[in-house]
Design a protein around this motif. Structure first.
Motif, PDB file in Angstrom:
ATOM      1  N   UNK A  61       0.843  -1.185   0.000  1.00  0.00           N
ATOM      2  CA  UNK A  61       0.000   0.000   0.000  1.00  0.00           C
ATOM      3  C   UNK A  61       0.889   1.250   0.000  1.00  0.00           C
ATOM      4  N   UNK A  62       0.640   2.184  -0.899  1.00  0.00           N
ATOM      5  CA  UNK A  62       1.450   3.412  -0.949  1.00  0.00           C
ATOM      6  C   UNK A  62       0.973   4.419   0.084  1.00  0.00           C
ATOM      7  N   UNK A  63       1.746   5.472   0.336  1.00  0.00           N
ATOM      8  CA  UNK A  63       1.286   6.528   1.246  1.00  0.00           C
ATOM      9  C   UNK A  63       0.029   7.201   0.692  1.00  0.00           C
ATOM     10  N   UNK A  64      -0.871   7.563   1.591  1.00  0.00           N
ATOM     11  CA  UNK A  64      -2.079   8.308   1.227  1.00  0.00           C
ATOM     12  C   UNK A  64      -2.892   7.583   0.160  1.00  0.00           C
ATOM     13  N   UNK A  65      -2.991   6.264   0.299  1.00  0.00           N
ATOM     14  CA  UNK A  65      -3.757   5.470  -0.667  1.00  0.00           C
ATOM     15  C   UNK A  65      -5.245   5.806  -0.552  1.00  0.00           C
ATOM     16  N   UNK A  66      -5.940   5.750  -1.668  1.00  0.00           N
ATOM     17  CA  UNK A  66      -7.377   6.003  -1.674  1.00  0.00           C
ATOM     18  C   UNK A  66      -8.098   4.938  -0.855  1.00  0.00           C
ATOM     19  N   UNK A  67      -9.227   5.304  -0.276  1.00  0.00           N
ATOM     20  CA  UNK A  67      -9.965   4.401   0.594  1.00  0.00           C
ATOM     21  C   UNK A  67     -10.429   3.131  -0.094  1.00  0.00           C
ATOM     22  N   UNK A  68     -10.680   3.189  -1.395  1.00  0.00           N
ATOM     23  CA  UNK A  68     -11.173   2.018  -2.120  1.00  0.00           C
ATOM     24  C   UNK A  68     -10.045   1.211  -2.768  1.00  0.00           C
ATOM     25  N   UNK A  99       6.902   8.988  -9.007  1.00  0.00           N
ATOM     26  CA  UNK A  99       6.711  10.262  -8.291  1.00  0.00           C
ATOM     27  C   UNK A  99       5.404  10.273  -7.506  1.00  0.00           C
ATOM     28  N   UNK A 100       5.173   9.200  -6.763  1.00  0.00           N
ATOM     29  CA  UNK A 100       3.991   9.115  -5.905  1.00  0.00           C
ATOM     30  C   UNK A 100       4.061  10.172  -4.820  1.00  0.00           C
ATOM     31  N   UNK A 101       2.927  10.765  -4.479  1.00  0.00           N
ATOM     32  CA  UNK A 101       2.908  11.824  -3.465  1.00  0.00           C
ATOM     33  C   UNK A 101       3.211  11.235  -2.084  1.00  0.00           C
ATOM     34  N   UNK A 102       3.796  12.075  -1.213  1.00  0.00           N
ATOM     35  CA  UNK A 102       4.055  11.666   0.160  1.00  0.00           C
ATOM     36  C   UNK A 102       5.420  11.049   0.389  1.00  0.00           C
ATOM     37  N   UNK A 103       6.333  11.165  -0.595  1.00  0.00           N
ATOM     38  CA  UNK A 103       7.641  10.529  -0.475  1.00  0.00           C
ATOM     39  C   UNK A 103       8.767  11.539  -0.279  1.00  0.00           C
ATOM     40  N   UNK A 104       8.412  12.768   0.103  1.00  0.00           N
ATOM     41  CA  UNK A 104       9.394  13.848   0.108  1.00  0.00           C
ATOM     42  C   UNK A 104      10.606  13.551   0.988  1.00  0.00           C
ATOM     43  N   UNK A 105      10.404  12.854   2.109  1.00  0.00           N
ATOM     44  CA  UNK A 105      11.511  12.639   3.042  1.00  0.00           C
ATOM     45  C   UNK A 105      12.174  11.273   2.869  1.00  0.00           C
TER      46      UNK A 105
END
Length: 302
Positions: A61-68, A99-105
């Motif tokens: 599961x990636x960061x900030x994955x959609x609920x569905x 470039x999935x969101x939430x990976x800045x750090x």
């Protein structure tokens, strides 16, 4: 991992999964490991919502994955610690590539592909860098980067850790790099690089070499210059053996005994479980009888 405590495959796989979870515990700031027992009544809704139809099921599961989002299945039949770890590293690198969101750090696991070493400093605040040069089929570089990520962040060490892949058709500076594997030390204000002395080509040896380099540059890194106390030393150990006790995989004799010995109580429990859990986990309702089974709780045999 979605598993069932009564499932034979899950029972046999459990020691391997625990060894794997213990091995990558230090990576939890980037990617963590969890397990859900679908045989527990309290977990039936989540196992149904995520449409878990087989055990054990490993999903990413990636960061900030959609609920569905149901998760990305680890489809290949991986039964070893190293195999699961490789799939895990590939998934993290794939997220960074997309470039999935939430990976800045997150530390950068993507191979450095610049034509020249000066390209390392583009958009970089660090003034020291270690380039881990290895073959395409190696996971050591990525593992060491994740092993050290938490400590580098906590101690605020301005060191860039990157990996580079040596191919047969490599160009630029990599074409001139004859010794592989190797760890190269670079400074932002110096066009030359030096090669660290490493005892062996293992995760532990590379980790130790990077740690020794940090101590040798403690003044440049604005550290105290003094030896760290025992608490901070623990931050620079790969993995965390205190979290989970390592369990030995089942012997061949144990596997044969479990495989061919069946008790009547087990058959009864399997029937009850099938009616009360597996039917209820199907999101689709087929006919009046199926709907009735999905709405009932069967706790015991007649």
């Amino acid at each position: 991992e979605f598993y069932s405590s009564w499932c034979g495959h899950c029972i046999h796989f459990a020691p391997t999964f625990k060894l794997f979870a213990n091995d990558v515990y230090g990576w939890r700031d980037v990617i963590s490991v969890g397990a859900i027992d679908c045989a527990q009544d309290v977990n039936s809704p989540i196992c149904r919502d995520y449409e878990v139809m087989g055990y054990p099921s490993l999903r990413f599961f990636p960061p900030k994955a959609a609920g569905d989002f149901k998760g990305q299945d680890l489809r290949q039949r991986v039964q070893s610690v190293e195999g699961i770890k490789t799939a895990m590293l590939n998934y993290v690198e794939e997220l960074q590539t997309n470039k999935t969101v939430g990976l800045e750090r997150w530390p950068n696991l993507r191979p450095f592909s610049g034509a020249k070493l000066d390209d390392l400093w583009v958009d970089s605040r660090e003034f020291f860098a270690l380039l881990l040069v290895e073959a395409p089929d190696s996971d050591i570089g990525r593992s060491v980067i994740l092993d050290l990520e938490s400590s580098l962040h906590k101690l605020n060490i301005p060191l860039q850790l990157r990996r580079s892949i040596k191919h047969a058709n490599s160009t630029g500076f990599m074409a001139k790099q004859e010794e592989v594997p190797a760890i190269l030390s670079l400074h932002k204000d110096n066009s030359h690089h030096t090669q660290l002395k490493v005892a062996a080509y293992t995760r532990e040896a590379w980790y130790a070499a990077v740690k020794d380099f940090i101590w040798s540059k403690s003044k440049e890194f604005s550290l105290t210059g003094k030896e760290l106390d025992d608490t901070k030393k623990k931050d620079l150990k790969p993995g965390n053996t205190a979290l989970l006790a390592a369990e030995k995989p089942n012997s061949k004799k144990d596997l044969i005994t479990r495989r061919y010995k069946v008790f009547l109580s087990d058959l009864e429990k399997a029937m009850v479980y099938s009616l009360s859990h597996e039917v209820g986990q199907h999101s689709a309702k087929i006919g009046e009888h199926t709907s009735e089974l999905q709405s009932r709780k069967i706790s015991r045999m007649p």
